[in-house]
Design a protein around this motif. Sequence first.
Motif, PDB file in Angstrom:
ATOM      1  N   VAL A 175      60.030  31.633  16.869  1.00 47.71           N
ATOM      2  CA  VAL A 175      60.609  30.472  16.200  1.00 47.71           C
ATOM      3  C   VAL A 175      61.918  30.092  16.888  1.00 47.71           C
ATOM      4  O   VAL A 175      62.766  30.953  17.161  1.00 47.71           O
ATOM      5  N   GLN A 176      62.107  28.794  17.143  1.00 46.06           N
ATOM      6  CA  GLN A 176      63.361  28.267  17.676  1.00 46.06           C
ATOM      7  C   GLN A 176      64.069  27.512  16.559  1.00 46.06           C
ATOM      8  O   GLN A 176      63.493  26.616  15.948  1.00 46.06           O
ATOM      9  N   ALA A 177      65.288  27.910  16.246  1.00 46.14           N
ATOM     10  CA  ALA A 177      66.060  27.245  15.202  1.00 46.14           C
ATOM     11  C   ALA A 177      67.057  26.289  15.829  1.00 46.14           C
ATOM     12  O   ALA A 177      67.835  26.678  16.702  1.00 46.14           O
ATOM     13  N   GLY A 178      67.050  25.027  15.402  1.00 43.13           N
ATOM     14  CA  GLY A 178      68.001  24.045  15.922  1.00 43.13           C
ATOM     15  C   GLY A 178      67.315  22.737  16.239  1.00 43.13           C
ATOM     16  O   GLY A 178      66.167  22.719  16.701  1.00 43.13           O
ATOM     17  N   ALA A 179      68.023  21.628  15.974  1.00 43.99           N
ATOM     18  CA  ALA A 179      67.434  20.301  16.175  1.00 43.99           C
ATOM     19  C   ALA A 179      68.074  19.528  17.323  1.00 43.99           C
ATOM     20  O   ALA A 179      67.782  18.353  17.504  1.00 43.99           O
ATOM     21  N   SER A 180      68.919  20.195  18.108  1.00 48.68           N
ATOM     22  CA  SER A 180      69.529  19.495  19.237  1.00 48.68           C
ATOM     23  C   SER A 180      68.476  19.220  20.296  1.00 48.68           C
ATOM     24  O   SER A 180      67.401  19.820  20.301  1.00 48.68           O
TER      25      SER A 180
END
Length: 204
Positions: A175-180
């Motif tokens: 899982v990758q967390a972040g919306a950049s």
Amino acid sequence: VMNAGRVEQLGTAKELYERPHTLFVATFVGSPPINLFDAHAEAGTLRVHEANLALSGAARGAVVLGIRPESLHVDATGTPVRVTAAKPMGREVLYTAEGPMGVVRFLESGAEARHRENDRIALTFPPQESLLFDKATGRYFGDAKMHVLDHRGRFFKVRGPYNVARSPQGHPVIVQAGASEQGRELGAATAELIYSVSGSLEGA
């Protein structure tokens, strides 16, 4: 399976029955209950009361041997025992016997008892169907079925076995967390799921 408010093991009924991680789970699941024998493992030999059994694996010291009643079979080459009771249970018969390993219960299919009280027979079991537990911790161990995790690294340490069932895909979800923009690019290249917060469905 819960034990004193704590998750002891997660899994299907089949997994809990065939691969219990602890003595508690082994005794909690299954009827008739599993046979348990205090034993001592050393130099490739498992001593159970007056019986000596061949042992493969790295077990040492005080252990508990578990054998399900249906895993024991009458065989002339096995360990001699004396039948002390026979209990018809419909489609099968539950026997109790005494021998070098102590008191043991075993099952045979069929409505009629083939062995009577005081009959002398011999029992054997497939080694791969036996379960071996550390007596001090109650944890299951077996080189062929479970590997104890004992990692001590720079950032974390963990000691197993892991008490969560295997995921359907067979490996951990990345899982990758972040919306950049950079985060989304990283997630698209390496992850299976991107976790982010958005104010609307369209924005997501």
